[in-house]
Design an enzyme around this catalytic site. Structure first.
Site, PDB file in Angstrom:
ATOM      1  N   ARG A 137      87.405  19.672  64.067  1.00 31.73           N
ATOM      2  CA  ARG A 137      86.173  20.088  64.064  1.00 31.73           C
ATOM      3  C   ARG A 137      85.993  21.378  64.718  1.00 31.73           C
ATOM      4  NH1 ARG A 137      85.357  14.719  64.356  1.00 31.73           N
ATOM      5  NH2 ARG A 137      85.065  14.657  66.583  1.00 31.73           N
ATOM      6  N   ARG A 138      86.914  22.126  65.041  1.00 31.67           N
ATOM      7  CA  ARG A 138      86.952  23.324  65.813  1.00 31.67           C
ATOM      8  C   ARG A 138      87.569  24.570  65.119  1.00 31.67           C
ATOM      9  NH1 ARG A 138      89.511  20.368  71.273  1.00 31.67           N
ATOM     10  NH2 ARG A 138      87.994  18.939  71.607  1.00 31.67           N
ATOM     11  N   CYS A 157      77.539  41.845  61.487  1.00 28.84           N
ATOM     12  CA  CYS A 157      76.660  41.074  60.711  1.00 28.84           C
ATOM     13  C   CYS A 157      77.001  39.821  60.211  1.00 28.84           C
ATOM     14  CB  CYS A 157      76.033  41.970  59.553  1.00 28.84           C
ATOM     15  SG  CYS A 157      75.315  43.600  59.759  1.00 28.84           S
ATOM     16  N   ARG A 177      73.952  37.140  61.335  1.00 29.65           N
ATOM     17  CA  ARG A 177      72.646  37.523  61.811  1.00 29.65           C
ATOM     18  C   ARG A 177      71.603  38.178  60.965  1.00 29.65           C
ATOM     19  NH1 ARG A 177      72.303  42.688  63.016  1.00 29.65           N
ATOM     20  NH2 ARG A 177      74.161  43.995  63.103  1.00 29.65           N
ATOM     21  N   SER A 178      72.142  38.868  60.075  1.00 24.79           N
ATOM     22  CA  SER A 178      71.334  40.057  59.121  1.00 24.79           C
ATOM     23  C   SER A 178      71.749  40.267  57.860  1.00 24.79           C
ATOM     24  CB  SER A 178      71.059  41.276  60.320  1.00 24.79           C
ATOM     25  OG  SER A 178      70.368  42.082  59.202  1.00 24.79           O
ATOM     26  N   ASP A 180      71.048  42.515  54.195  1.00 27.22           N
ATOM     27  CA  ASP A 180      70.301  43.452  53.394  1.00 27.22           C
ATOM     28  C   ASP A 180      70.565  42.900  52.134  1.00 27.22           C
ATOM     29  OD1 ASP A 180      69.596  45.507  51.403  1.00 27.22           O
ATOM     30  OD2 ASP A 180      70.403  47.170  52.687  1.00 27.22           O
ATOM     31  N   ASN A 188      78.790  39.935  50.255  1.00 28.15           N
ATOM     32  CA  ASN A 188      79.394  38.928  51.298  1.00 28.15           C
ATOM     33  C   ASN A 188      79.705  37.833  50.590  1.00 28.15           C
ATOM     34  OD1 ASN A 188      76.988  40.371  53.544  1.00 28.15           O
ATOM     35  ND2 ASN A 188      79.306  40.848  53.302  1.00 28.15           N
ATOM     36  N   ILE A 219      64.750  42.535  52.907  1.00 26.65           N
ATOM     37  CA  ILE A 219      64.682  43.590  51.639  1.00 26.65           C
ATOM     38  C   ILE A 219      63.935  44.477  52.249  1.00 26.65           C
ATOM     39  CG2 ILE A 219      63.830  44.117  49.332  1.00 26.65           C
ATOM     40  CD1 ILE A 219      63.667  40.930  48.735  1.00 26.65           C
ATOM     41  N   TYR A 220      64.485  45.850  51.973  1.00 26.53           N
ATOM     42  CA  TYR A 220      63.968  47.061  52.782  1.00 26.53           C
ATOM     43  C   TYR A 220      62.909  47.582  51.689  1.00 26.53           C
ATOM     44  CZ  TYR A 220      67.426  47.797  56.165  1.00 26.53           C
ATOM     45  OH  TYR A 220      68.258  47.693  57.348  1.00 26.53           O
TER      46      TYR A 220
END
Length: 276
Positions: A137-138, A157, A177-178, A180, A188, A219-220
């Protein structure tokens, strides 16, 4: 209909209808003309894709999957931090005059660490454990190294992949973390779904579930009309995606070892501005 499109549409509608705008704050990102790039966001977006059923490539607009895969291999195979070894220009804004993005992404994956079994970098440790310790589990990578953040052209990101073997299935979680949503969401998803498939094949496993976790899904402001246009379209069925079955070494995969067939997608004429 492609399930990737269904999830993308659901997530974008949720952001637009229930998200929080950051217009009351000073923000770091800027448009090319210097205007602040504000966003509307949702916190903690989780999407699950069953890779045994279909590949999660969106059809509402074309995903440049070859460029996406080339970037993934640049990070995970070459473990490179120099854009001169990348066949696209997506990293140009974050590179220095030598082409380096600093101690980011591939650099972090390529640093060797001492383990009980010997010296491994993070990618080779995953490959070793999938073959020798599949119940572990590592089995994970993490490139968000606080010690080196000040020497990175861009903080990571997509920063962590966790692999988990259930029976003969390889499941994986990508943490970001973030994100767009318009520019990078399906880019991605396709990248790390393919990585999961590749890791499974070279480890004698089959692809299972791919889970995508995004802390700040946004969303920008200048992307909102384009996203709303996409949401009016009807998705096509997902394409078929196959790997070259002759490849048994992760480092031997190339873009040409991925076969995509029956890929239908809607035209999208807009040039998407990218906030820096």
């Amino acid at each position: 209909m492609s399930y990737a499109d269904i999830l993308f549409a659901e997530n974008c509608r949720d952001i637009l209808e229930n998200g929080v705008w950051d217009t009351d704050y000073e923000v770091r990102p800027r448009w090319q003309d210097g205007t602040p790039a504000h966003t509307v966001k949702k916190f903690g977006m989780i999407s699950r894709y069953d890779l045994s059923k279909e590949f999660p490539m969106m059809t509402l607009r074309r995903t440049a999957w070859k460029s996406a895969l080339d970037e993934l291999l640049w990070i995970w195979q070459k473990k490179s931090n120099n854009i001169h070894q990348l066949n696209s220009h997506i990293w140009d804004s974050w590179a220095d005059e030598t082409g380096s993005i600093g101690k980011a992404y591939g650099y972090q994956l390529g640093v060797k660490h001492q383990y009980a079994e010997g010296m491994f970098d993070q990618v080779d440790r995953v490959l070793y454990d999938l073959k020798h310790n599949p119940t572990s589990r590592r089995i994970l990578t993490n490139i968000y190294n606080h010690h080196d953040l000040h020497e990175m052209g861009l903080y990571p990101c997509a920063y962590s992949m966790t692999f988990n073997v259930s029976g003969k299935k390889l499941n994986a979680i990508l943490n970001q973390r973030s994100q767009d949503m318009l520019t990078a969401n399906n880019w991605n998803v396709c990248q790390y779904a393919l990585l999961t498939m590749m890791m499974a094949q070279v480890s004698g496993l089959v692809p299972g579930e791919f889970v995508h976790v995004v802390a700040d899904a946004h969303i920008y402001d200048r992307h909102v009309p384009m996203v709303e246009e996409l949401l009016q379209k009807t998705p096509y069925p997902a394409p078929k995606v196959e790997l070259n079955p002759e490849i048994h070494d992760f480092y031997q995969f190339t873009v040409d070892d991925v076969k995509v067939t029956d890929y239908q997608y809607h035209p999208f004429e807009h040039k998407i501005p990218v906030a820096i």
